[in-house]
Design an enzyme around this catalytic site. Structure first.
Site, PDB file in Angstrom:
ATOM      1  N   THR A  12       0.825  -1.218   0.000  1.00  0.00           N
ATOM      2  CA  THR A  12       0.000   0.000   0.000  1.00  0.00           C
ATOM      3  C   THR A  12       0.851   1.256   0.000  1.00  0.00           C
ATOM      4  OG1 THR A  12      -1.835  -1.062   1.122  1.00  0.00           O
ATOM      5  CG2 THR A  12      -1.662   1.305   1.399  1.00  0.00           C
ATOM      6  N   THR A  85       1.445  -4.749   4.018  1.00  0.00           N
ATOM      7  CA  THR A  85       1.214  -5.201   5.396  1.00  0.00           C
ATOM      8  C   THR A  85       0.590  -6.601   5.467  1.00  0.00           C
ATOM      9  OG1 THR A  85      -0.964  -4.149   5.493  1.00  0.00           O
ATOM     10  CG2 THR A  85       0.918  -2.851   6.268  1.00  0.00           C
TER      11      THR A  85
HETATM   12  N1  ASP Z   1      -2.792  -5.350   0.145  1.00  0.00           N
HETATM   13  C1  ASP Z   1      -1.706  -4.525   0.660  1.00  0.00           C
HETATM   14  C2  ASP Z   1      -0.438  -5.346   0.661  1.00  0.00           C
HETATM   15  O1  ASP Z   1      -0.275  -6.155   1.528  1.00  0.00           O
HETATM   16  C3  ASP Z   1      -2.046  -4.020   2.005  1.00  0.00           C
HETATM   17  C4  ASP Z   1      -1.018  -3.114   2.646  1.00  0.00           C
HETATM   18  O2  ASP Z   1       0.097  -2.957   2.217  1.00  0.00           O
HETATM   19  O3  ASP Z   1      -1.373  -2.509   3.685  1.00  0.00           O
HETATM   20  O4  ASP Z   1       0.374  -5.217  -0.197  1.00  0.00           O
END
Ligand code: ASP
Length: 330
Positions: A12, A85
């Site tokens: 993200t 994340t």
């Molecule tokens: N879908 C994203 C990922 O894990 C979520 C994030 O980065 O917060 O790449």
């Protein structure tokens, strides 16, 4: 000034809004240019290793990240890895096994909101990650929402709010207050890290539900070298499910079976109840005790990449790496 390497893998933090939803598109240089104050903390070089939503990260990418650090270990004082994340806790655990005893910081960070959004946690997380990477913070950790969490203990426990990660069955390593790292715990380290490269990805995970029967476990065990069974409470198998026989057959066939728990905190204790006692005492299955499920997955892949010998698998599994298991084993 310390020299830090920024390794971009997506997530993200590096995402932009597209017609098809948020997609990682920004380069590491673009990320860095959003937080100019980082240049007051350290000198930074950038590598764009991947640009993926972390849902798409596979164990081969963990090896790519570890090799990237390995090849440049001498040239830098610390490493910041930006990462989605969703699977960051798995990557943090995997890197803790692939890079053991590092005296230099290897810091993972990311964000719940993209760096280009008005309300974002990206900038503070990135800044804090560099602050930590320039400090005396040995080993692999996640720096997120002002907290420093040991790589083997992290779990994503919130899907939307900025406090995305918790440290499971272990205290935070530190906090950042007004940009200053207050380090509570200094990880033990070696003079130089030990790098590993091999992983065996034939590791499956089965979450039990009431009424489960052995079919799914049979299927997974036929196709994998190890099965982690996420059971209930302190651990056990339903007595009429056929799972006990399934586990016995698999172990006779040389497979590894680990019992863990669906309960987030305090871990397993398989010998306590009748439903778990014989598994532990007669079959000798392994149990996860206070380890996170993410760490169990990554540790088994690392162990089975080196050996299939039952005693050696058990010895390595219960030998703490980066404080991943504290419960007295055996
Ligand atoms: N879908 C994203 C990922 O894990 C979520 C994030 O980065 O917060 O790449």
């Amino acid at each position: 000034m310390k020299k830090i390497l920024l390794i971009g893998t997506g997530g993200t933090i590096a995402s932009e809004m597209t017609e098809g939803g948020l997609t990682p598109e920004l380069t590491t240089e673009q990320l860095l240019s959003q937080v100019p104050a980082i240049s007051g903390i350290c000198d930074v070089d950038c590598i764009q290793l991947l640009n993926l939503d972390s849902t798409n990260i596979i164990p081969g990418h963990w090896q790519t990240m570890a090799r990237c650090v390995w090849a440049r270990y001498e040239a830098y004082d610390g490493f910041v890895i930006t990462h989605g994340t969703d699977t960051m806790a798995y990557t943090a655990a995997a890197l803790s096994y692939l890079i053991q005893g590092s005296p230099k910081p290897i810091v993972l960070t990311g964000a719940q909101k993209p760096i280009g959004f008005d309300s974002t946690d990206s900038k503070v997380n990135l800044m804090d990650a560099f602050r930590c990477a320039a400090e005396d913070l040995p080993g692999v950790s996640i720096v997120f929402n002002n907290r420093v969490i040991l790589g083997t203990r992290a779990k994503k426990t919130r899907s939307k709010s900025f406090q995305a990660f918790s440290s499971i069955n272990y205290p935070d390593l530190g906090v950042l207050r007004d940009g200053v790292l207050l380090r509570y715990i200094r990880q033990e380290c070696k003079a130089a890290p030990v790098f590993y490269d091999r992983l065996n990805t034939q590791v499956a995970l089965l979450k039990l539900v009431p009424g489960v029967t052995r079919g799914l476990a049979d299927y997974l065990l036929e196709r994998n070298d190890a099965l982690i069974i996420e059971s209930f409470g302190v651990g056990g198998l339903p007595e009429d499910s056929g799972l006990y026989d399934c586990v016995r057959d698999a172990m006779e066939a040389g497979k590894t079976v680990v019992l863990t728990t669906q309960v987030e905190n305090e871990g397993s204790d398989l010998g306590v109840y009748h439903v778990g006692h014989a598994l532990k005492n007669d079959l000798g299955v392994l149990e996860a005790y206070d380890m996170t499920c993410e760490a169990v997955v990554a540790k088994l892949m690392w162990i089975l990449g080196q050996t299939r010998r039952r005693e050696e698998v058990a010895r390595l599994f219960y030998t703490p790496v980066a404080q991943d298991i504290l419960w007295p084993a055996g």
